[in-house]
Design an enzyme around this catalytic site. Structure first.
Site, PDB file in Angstrom:
ATOM      1  N   ARG A  90       0.885  -1.478   0.243  1.00  0.00           N
ATOM      2  CA  ARG A  90      -0.139  -0.148   0.134  1.00  0.00           C
ATOM      3  C   ARG A  90       0.813   1.268  -0.017  1.00  0.00           C
ATOM      4  O   ARG A  90       1.756   1.399   0.845  1.00  0.00           O
ATOM      5  CB  ARG A  90      -0.760  -0.106   1.314  1.00  0.00           C
ATOM      6  CG  ARG A  90      -1.830  -1.306   1.259  1.00  0.00           C
ATOM      7  CD  ARG A  90      -3.081  -1.113   1.981  1.00  0.00           C
ATOM      8  NE  ARG A  90      -3.873   0.023   1.575  1.00  0.00           N
ATOM      9  CZ  ARG A  90      -4.933   0.344   2.325  1.00  0.00           C
ATOM     10  NH1 ARG A  90      -5.191   0.051   3.563  1.00  0.00           N
ATOM     11  NH2 ARG A  90      -5.794   1.447   1.647  1.00  0.00           N
ATOM     12  N   ASP A 242      -2.972   9.607   7.058  1.00  0.00           N
ATOM     13  CA  ASP A 242      -1.840   8.388   6.524  1.00  0.00           C
ATOM     14  C   ASP A 242      -0.552   8.894   6.283  1.00  0.00           C
ATOM     15  O   ASP A 242       0.230   8.186   6.184  1.00  0.00           O
ATOM     16  CB  ASP A 242      -2.722   7.723   5.234  1.00  0.00           C
ATOM     17  CG  ASP A 242      -3.684   6.644   5.639  1.00  0.00           C
ATOM     18  OD1 ASP A 242      -4.961   7.312   5.671  1.00  0.00           O
ATOM     19  OD2 ASP A 242      -3.695   5.581   5.679  1.00  0.00           O
TER      20      ASP A 242
HETATM   21  O1  MRU Z   1      -7.504   2.582   3.533  1.00  0.00           O
HETATM   22  P1  MRU Z   1      -7.634   2.582   4.937  1.00  0.00           P
HETATM   23  O2  MRU Z   1      -8.713   2.065   5.693  1.00  0.00           O
HETATM   24  O3  MRU Z   1      -6.305   1.902   5.257  1.00  0.00           O
HETATM   25  O4  MRU Z   1      -7.712   4.144   5.453  1.00  0.00           O
HETATM   26  C1  MRU Z   1      -7.308   4.444   6.590  1.00  0.00           C
HETATM   27  C2  MRU Z   1      -7.737   5.751   6.836  1.00  0.00           C
HETATM   28  O5  MRU Z   1      -7.713   6.589   6.078  1.00  0.00           O
HETATM   29  C3  MRU Z   1      -7.330   6.386   8.162  1.00  0.00           C
HETATM   30  O6  MRU Z   1      -8.157   7.507   8.292  1.00  0.00           O
HETATM   31  C4  MRU Z   1      -6.029   6.589   8.481  1.00  0.00           C
HETATM   32  O7  MRU Z   1      -5.225   5.262   8.295  1.00  0.00           O
HETATM   33  C5  MRU Z   1      -5.427   7.201   9.761  1.00  0.00           C
HETATM   34  S1  MRU Z   1      -5.905   5.886  10.907  1.00  0.00           S
HETATM   35  C6  MRU Z   1      -5.456   5.910  12.463  1.00  0.00           C
END
Ligand code: MRU
Length: 345
Positions: A90, A242
Protein backbone atom coordinates in the site's frame (compact mmCIF):
# COMPACT_ATOMS: atom_id res chain seq x y z
CA UNK A 1 -10.35 -1.63 23.63
CA UNK A 2 -13.10 -4.02 24.57
CA UNK A 3 -14.84 -6.51 22.30
CA UNK A 4 -17.81 -8.04 24.09
CA UNK A 5 -16.24 -6.73 27.28
CA UNK A 6 -12.82 -8.34 26.65
CA UNK A 7 -9.70 -6.14 26.19
CA UNK A 8 -8.55 -6.84 22.62
CA UNK A 9 -5.83 -5.59 20.31
CA UNK A 10 -6.01 -5.69 16.50
CA UNK A 11 -2.87 -7.81 16.12
CA UNK A 12 -0.84 -10.00 18.49
CA UNK A 13 1.72 -12.82 18.34
CA UNK A 14 0.14 -16.31 18.29
CA UNK A 15 0.72 -18.44 21.43
CA UNK A 16 3.59 -20.26 19.63
CA UNK A 17 5.39 -16.92 19.29
CA UNK A 18 6.15 -17.67 15.66
CA UNK A 19 2.96 -16.61 13.95
CA UNK A 20 0.73 -13.54 14.10
CA UNK A 21 -2.99 -13.30 14.77
CA UNK A 22 -5.17 -10.48 13.51
CA UNK A 23 -8.81 -9.48 13.49
CA UNK A 24 -10.00 -9.94 9.90
CA UNK A 25 -11.49 -6.50 9.26
CA UNK A 26 -13.02 -7.53 5.94
CA UNK A 27 -15.47 -9.64 8.01
CA UNK A 28 -16.48 -6.81 10.34
CA UNK A 29 -18.97 -5.59 11.37
CA UNK A 30 -20.93 -8.75 10.57
CA UNK A 31 -18.52 -11.30 12.05
CA UNK A 32 -15.59 -11.18 14.48
CA UNK A 33 -13.03 -13.55 12.97
CA UNK A 34 -9.40 -14.03 14.01
CA UNK A 35 -6.97 -15.09 11.27
CA UNK A 36 -3.53 -16.61 11.84
CA UNK A 37 -0.74 -15.42 9.52
CA UNK A 38 2.27 -17.72 9.15
CA UNK A 39 4.38 -16.18 6.38
CA UNK A 40 5.56 -13.00 4.73
CA UNK A 41 3.18 -13.65 1.84
CA UNK A 42 0.23 -14.10 4.20
CA UNK A 43 1.06 -10.78 5.87
CA UNK A 44 1.49 -8.99 2.52
CA UNK A 45 -1.85 -10.40 1.40
CA UNK A 46 -3.53 -9.29 4.66
CA UNK A 47 -2.30 -5.72 4.17
CA UNK A 48 -3.12 -5.60 0.45
CA UNK A 49 -6.59 -7.09 0.86
CA UNK A 50 -7.28 -4.85 3.88
CA UNK A 51 -7.83 -7.70 6.31
CA UNK A 52 -5.92 -5.20 8.37
CA UNK A 53 -5.80 -1.53 7.50
CA UNK A 54 -5.26 1.93 8.93
CA UNK A 55 -1.89 3.63 8.81
CA UNK A 56 -0.47 2.80 12.27
CA UNK A 57 -1.66 -0.81 12.09
CA UNK A 58 -0.18 -1.26 8.60
CA UNK A 59 3.17 -0.07 9.98
CA UNK A 60 3.27 -2.53 12.87
CA UNK A 61 1.98 -5.32 10.60
CA UNK A 62 4.87 -4.62 8.24
CA UNK A 63 7.31 -5.04 11.13
CA UNK A 64 5.77 -8.42 11.97
CA UNK A 65 5.93 -9.32 8.29
CA UNK A 66 9.71 -8.92 8.49
CA UNK A 67 9.79 -11.17 11.56
CA UNK A 68 7.84 -13.86 9.67
CA UNK A 69 10.25 -13.56 6.72
CA UNK A 70 13.37 -13.80 8.91
CA UNK A 71 12.21 -17.18 10.23
CA UNK A 72 12.64 -18.64 6.75
CA UNK A 73 15.75 -16.78 5.66
CA UNK A 74 17.58 -14.15 7.73
CA UNK A 75 20.11 -13.13 5.09
CA UNK A 76 20.63 -9.54 3.88
CA UNK A 77 19.08 -10.47 0.56
CA UNK A 78 15.97 -11.88 2.25
CA UNK A 79 15.66 -8.76 4.42
CA UNK A 80 15.78 -6.55 1.31
CA UNK A 81 13.33 -8.75 -0.57
CA UNK A 82 10.83 -8.86 2.31
CA UNK A 83 11.05 -5.08 2.73
CA UNK A 84 10.28 -4.57 -0.96
CA UNK A 85 7.34 -7.01 -0.93
CA UNK A 86 5.77 -5.25 2.05
CA UNK A 87 6.51 -1.73 0.78
CA UNK A 88 4.64 -2.50 -2.43
CA UNK A 89 1.41 -3.48 -0.65
CA UNK A 90 0.00 0.00 0.00
CA UNK A 91 1.65 3.23 -1.11
CA UNK A 92 0.04 6.15 0.75
CA UNK A 93 0.46 5.45 4.47
CA UNK A 94 4.05 6.37 5.32
CA UNK A 95 3.92 4.25 8.49
CA UNK A 96 4.81 1.21 6.42
CA UNK A 97 8.07 2.74 5.19
CA UNK A 98 8.75 4.15 8.66
CA UNK A 99 8.35 0.72 10.28
CA UNK A 100 10.30 -1.17 7.62
CA UNK A 101 13.17 1.34 7.81
CA UNK A 102 13.28 0.87 11.57
CA UNK A 103 13.36 -2.90 11.23
CA UNK A 104 16.12 -2.84 8.61
CA UNK A 105 18.21 -0.35 10.60
CA UNK A 106 17.94 -2.54 13.68
CA UNK A 107 18.45 -5.93 12.01
CA UNK A 108 21.11 -5.26 9.40
CA UNK A 109 24.06 -4.84 11.83
CA UNK A 110 23.17 -8.14 13.55
CA UNK A 111 24.43 -11.56 12.52
CA UNK A 112 21.69 -13.44 10.62
CA UNK A 113 21.47 -15.94 13.49
CA UNK A 114 20.41 -13.15 15.87
CA UNK A 115 17.89 -11.58 13.51
CA UNK A 116 14.84 -13.78 14.08
CA UNK A 117 14.61 -13.11 17.82
CA UNK A 118 15.48 -9.44 17.36
CA UNK A 119 12.80 -9.03 14.68
CA UNK A 120 10.04 -10.45 16.91
CA UNK A 121 11.18 -8.30 19.83
CA UNK A 122 11.37 -5.10 17.77
CA UNK A 123 7.96 -5.68 16.19
CA UNK A 124 6.45 -6.25 19.66
CA UNK A 125 8.12 -3.09 20.91
CA UNK A 126 6.67 -1.10 18.01
CA UNK A 127 3.20 -2.46 18.77
CA UNK A 128 3.53 -1.35 22.40
CA UNK A 129 4.87 2.06 21.33
CA UNK A 130 1.83 2.51 19.10
CA UNK A 131 -0.47 1.93 22.06
CA UNK A 132 1.46 4.47 24.16
CA UNK A 133 1.38 7.05 21.32
CA UNK A 134 -2.36 6.59 20.79
CA UNK A 135 -3.08 6.88 24.52
CA UNK A 136 -1.03 10.11 24.59
CA UNK A 137 -2.95 11.53 21.59
CA UNK A 138 -6.18 10.68 23.38
CA UNK A 139 -4.99 12.58 26.44
CA UNK A 140 -3.88 15.61 24.39
CA UNK A 141 -7.06 15.66 22.32
CA UNK A 142 -9.56 15.28 25.14
CA UNK A 143 -9.23 18.92 26.39
CA UNK A 144 -10.20 20.13 22.90
CA UNK A 145 -13.47 18.20 23.19
CA UNK A 146 -13.96 19.34 26.78
CA UNK A 147 -13.66 22.96 25.62
CA UNK A 148 -16.38 22.35 23.01
CA UNK A 149 -18.61 20.85 25.70
CA UNK A 150 -18.07 23.86 27.99
CA UNK A 151 -19.50 26.06 25.22
CA UNK A 152 -22.74 24.01 25.18
CA UNK A 153 -22.92 22.04 28.45
CA UNK A 154 -26.67 21.49 27.91
CA UNK A 155 -26.10 18.96 25.08
CA UNK A 156 -23.59 16.38 23.82
CA UNK A 157 -20.56 17.49 21.81
CA UNK A 158 -21.33 16.73 18.16
CA UNK A 159 -18.33 15.37 16.26
CA UNK A 160 -17.95 14.25 12.69
CA UNK A 161 -15.37 11.70 11.58
CA UNK A 162 -14.43 10.16 8.25
CA UNK A 163 -13.19 6.63 7.55
CA UNK A 164 -11.93 4.62 10.52
CA UNK A 165 -9.20 6.16 12.63
CA UNK A 166 -10.14 4.20 15.71
CA UNK A 167 -8.53 1.29 17.49
CA UNK A 168 -9.10 -0.94 14.46
CA UNK A 169 -6.72 1.31 12.52
CA UNK A 170 -4.03 1.05 15.20
CA UNK A 171 -2.98 -1.55 17.77
CA UNK A 172 -5.27 -0.05 20.41
CA UNK A 173 -7.11 3.20 21.26
CA UNK A 174 -7.00 4.72 17.76
CA UNK A 175 -5.87 8.16 16.66
CA UNK A 176 -8.90 10.37 15.92
CA UNK A 177 -11.26 8.26 18.03
CA UNK A 178 -8.87 8.15 21.01
CA UNK A 179 -9.82 11.61 22.31
CA UNK A 180 -13.49 10.67 21.82
CA UNK A 181 -13.13 7.49 23.90
CA UNK A 182 -11.26 9.41 26.55
CA UNK A 183 -13.86 12.19 26.66
CA UNK A 184 -16.67 9.63 26.85
CA UNK A 185 -14.89 7.77 29.67
CA UNK A 186 -14.43 11.10 31.51
CA UNK A 187 -18.18 11.73 31.46
CA UNK A 188 -18.24 14.28 28.63
CA UNK A 189 -21.34 13.55 26.56
CA UNK A 190 -20.39 13.03 22.91
CA UNK A 191 -22.22 11.99 19.79
CA UNK A 192 -20.36 11.05 16.60
CA UNK A 193 -21.59 11.50 13.03
CA UNK A 194 -19.87 8.66 11.18
CA UNK A 195 -19.28 9.08 7.45
CA UNK A 196 -20.06 5.85 5.66
CA UNK A 197 -16.80 6.28 3.65
CA UNK A 198 -17.47 4.79 0.24
CA UNK A 199 -16.45 2.67 -1.46
CA UNK A 200 -14.97 0.43 1.28
CA UNK A 201 -17.36 1.63 4.00
CA UNK A 202 -14.81 1.89 6.79
CA UNK A 203 -17.43 4.02 8.55
CA UNK A 204 -19.14 0.79 9.56
CA UNK A 205 -15.93 -0.25 11.32
CA UNK A 206 -16.07 3.06 13.18
CA UNK A 207 -19.72 2.52 14.06
CA UNK A 208 -18.96 -1.00 15.25
CA UNK A 209 -16.12 0.00 17.54
CA UNK A 210 -17.95 3.06 18.92
CA UNK A 211 -20.86 0.73 19.63
CA UNK A 212 -18.61 -1.76 21.44
CA UNK A 213 -17.48 1.10 23.70
CA UNK A 214 -20.96 2.56 24.18
CA UNK A 215 -20.31 5.88 22.42
CA UNK A 216 -23.50 7.29 20.82
CA UNK A 217 -23.15 7.61 17.05
CA UNK A 218 -25.08 7.87 13.81
CA UNK A 219 -23.92 6.73 10.36
CA UNK A 220 -24.43 9.23 7.53
CA UNK A 221 -23.76 9.08 3.81
CA UNK A 222 -20.53 10.76 2.81
CA UNK A 223 -22.22 13.79 1.29
CA UNK A 224 -24.39 14.62 4.33
CA UNK A 225 -21.63 16.24 6.40
CA UNK A 226 -21.78 19.64 4.69
CA UNK A 227 -25.50 19.96 5.34
CA UNK A 228 -25.13 18.95 9.00
CA UNK A 229 -22.36 21.50 9.46
CA UNK A 230 -24.53 24.26 7.97
CA UNK A 231 -27.47 23.19 10.16
CA UNK A 232 -25.36 23.63 13.32
CA UNK A 233 -25.39 19.90 14.06
CA UNK A 234 -21.59 19.54 14.17
CA UNK A 235 -19.20 21.15 16.67
CA UNK A 236 -15.96 19.85 15.17
CA UNK A 237 -14.52 17.36 12.70
CA UNK A 238 -11.80 14.96 13.78
CA UNK A 239 -9.99 12.58 11.42
CA UNK A 240 -6.79 10.57 11.14
CA UNK A 241 -3.96 10.77 8.62
CA UNK A 242 -2.01 8.34 6.48
CA UNK A 243 0.78 10.77 5.79
CA UNK A 244 1.38 14.28 7.08
CA UNK A 245 4.00 16.44 5.40
CA UNK A 246 6.52 18.47 7.38
CA UNK A 247 4.41 21.53 6.47
CA UNK A 248 1.20 20.02 7.88
CA UNK A 249 -0.61 18.90 4.71
CA UNK A 250 -2.57 15.72 5.36
CA UNK A 251 -3.28 12.67 3.18
CA UNK A 252 -6.30 10.80 4.47
CA UNK A 253 -9.18 8.74 3.12
CA UNK A 254 -10.79 10.11 -0.03
CA UNK A 255 -13.43 12.66 0.95
CA UNK A 256 -11.51 14.16 3.87
CA UNK A 257 -10.64 17.30 1.88
CA UNK A 258 -14.29 18.05 1.14
CA UNK A 259 -15.12 17.79 4.85
CA UNK A 260 -12.30 20.20 5.64
CA UNK A 261 -13.61 22.67 3.05
CA UNK A 262 -17.10 22.50 4.52
CA UNK A 263 -15.69 22.92 8.03
CA UNK A 264 -13.81 26.03 6.96
CA UNK A 265 -16.89 27.50 5.29
CA UNK A 266 -18.90 26.96 8.45
CA UNK A 267 -16.05 28.08 10.76
CA UNK A 268 -15.82 24.74 12.53
CA UNK A 269 -12.59 23.27 13.92
CA UNK A 270 -11.06 20.56 11.77
CA UNK A 271 -8.70 18.44 13.89
CA UNK A 272 -6.29 15.79 12.60
CA UNK A 273 -4.81 13.18 14.94
CA UNK A 274 -1.30 12.64 13.61
CA UNK A 275 1.13 10.29 15.35
CA UNK A 276 4.78 10.92 14.50
CA UNK A 277 4.88 7.55 12.71
CA UNK A 278 2.58 9.15 10.09
CA UNK A 279 4.73 12.24 9.51
CA UNK A 280 6.85 12.25 6.36
CA UNK A 281 9.61 14.72 7.17
CA UNK A 282 10.98 14.45 3.63
CA UNK A 283 7.88 15.80 1.90
CA UNK A 284 6.85 19.46 1.96
CA UNK A 285 3.95 19.60 -0.48
CA UNK A 286 1.12 17.16 0.10
CA UNK A 287 0.22 17.00 -3.55
CA UNK A 288 3.38 14.95 -4.19
CA UNK A 289 2.22 12.16 -1.82
CA UNK A 290 1.56 8.95 -3.79
CA UNK A 291 -2.17 8.27 -3.89
CA UNK A 292 -3.25 4.65 -3.87
CA UNK A 293 -5.28 3.78 -6.95
CA UNK A 294 -7.73 1.09 -5.93
CA UNK A 295 -9.57 -1.49 -8.00
CA UNK A 296 -12.36 0.24 -9.96
CA UNK A 297 -14.56 -2.76 -9.20
CA UNK A 298 -14.89 -1.39 -5.65
CA UNK A 299 -17.16 1.20 -7.25
CA UNK A 300 -20.30 -0.52 -8.35
CA UNK A 301 -20.44 1.28 -11.66
CA UNK A 302 -22.65 0.16 -14.50
CA UNK A 303 -21.06 -2.44 -16.74
CA UNK A 304 -18.98 -0.79 -19.42
CA UNK A 305 -18.69 2.53 -17.56
CA UNK A 306 -15.15 3.65 -16.71
CA UNK A 307 -14.47 4.07 -12.98
CA UNK A 308 -11.59 5.88 -11.24
CA UNK A 309 -11.01 5.02 -7.59
CA UNK A 310 -8.31 7.03 -5.76
CA UNK A 311 -8.16 5.89 -2.15
CA UNK A 312 -6.93 9.10 -0.49
CA UNK A 313 -6.94 12.85 -0.91
CA UNK A 314 -4.85 15.72 0.36
CA UNK A 315 -6.11 18.33 2.80
CA UNK A 316 -3.85 21.39 2.74
CA UNK A 317 -2.51 22.58 6.09
CA UNK A 318 -4.45 25.85 5.79
CA UNK A 319 -7.69 23.91 6.32
CA UNK A 320 -6.45 22.05 9.41
CA UNK A 321 -7.18 23.81 12.72
CA UNK A 322 -4.62 21.76 14.67
CA UNK A 323 -2.68 18.51 14.65
CA UNK A 324 -2.97 16.25 17.69
CA UNK A 325 0.28 14.34 18.15
CA UNK A 326 1.60 12.13 20.93
CA UNK A 327 3.73 15.07 22.09
CA UNK A 328 0.89 17.57 22.19
CA UNK A 329 -1.32 19.74 19.99
CA UNK A 330 0.25 22.06 17.42
CA UNK A 331 -0.50 24.22 14.41
CA UNK A 332 -0.54 22.38 11.09
CA UNK A 333 2.67 24.01 9.90
CA UNK A 334 6.37 23.34 9.77
CA UNK A 335 6.93 25.65 12.75
CA UNK A 336 4.17 23.94 14.69
CA UNK A 337 5.49 20.45 14.05
CA UNK A 338 9.11 21.39 14.68
CA UNK A 339 8.09 22.96 17.99
CA UNK A 340 7.11 19.47 19.13
CA UNK A 341 9.70 17.50 17.14
CA UNK A 342 12.82 19.72 17.15
CA UNK A 343 15.02 16.74 16.25
CA UNK A 344 13.70 17.04 12.68
CA UNK A 345 14.75 20.69 12.25
O1 MRU B 1 -7.70 2.55 3.43
P1 MRU B 1 -7.60 2.50 4.92
O2 MRU B 1 -8.81 1.93 5.57
O3 MRU B 1 -6.31 1.86 5.38
O4 MRU B 1 -7.55 4.03 5.32
C1 MRU B 1 -7.49 4.41 6.66
C2 MRU B 1 -7.57 5.87 6.84
O5 MRU B 1 -7.71 6.63 5.91
C3 MRU B 1 -7.41 6.39 8.23
O6 MRU B 1 -8.10 7.57 8.41
C4 MRU B 1 -5.91 6.64 8.47
O7 MRU B 1 -5.19 5.48 8.24
C5 MRU B 1 -5.64 7.15 9.79
S1 MRU B 1 -5.76 5.83 10.91
C6 MRU B 1 -5.48 6.01 12.41
Amino acid sequence: MNVAGQPTRTLWPAPDGRRVEIIDQTRLPDEFVVVRLDSLDAMAHAIRSMQLRGAPLIGVAGAYGIALAMQIDASDAALDAATNVLLATRPTAVNLRWALDRMATHLRPLAPTARVEAAWQTAAMMADEDVVACAAMAAHGEPLLRALWQRHPERPVQLLTHCNAGWLATIDWGTALGPIYRAHDAGIPVHVWVDETRPRNQGYLTAWELGQHGVPHTVIVDNAGGLLMRQGKVDACIVGTDRTTRTGDVANKIGTYLKALAAQDTQLPFYVAAPSSSIDWEVRDGISIPIEERDPREIHAMTGVAAHNPGFDITPARLVTALITERGVCAASEAGLLGLFPEHA
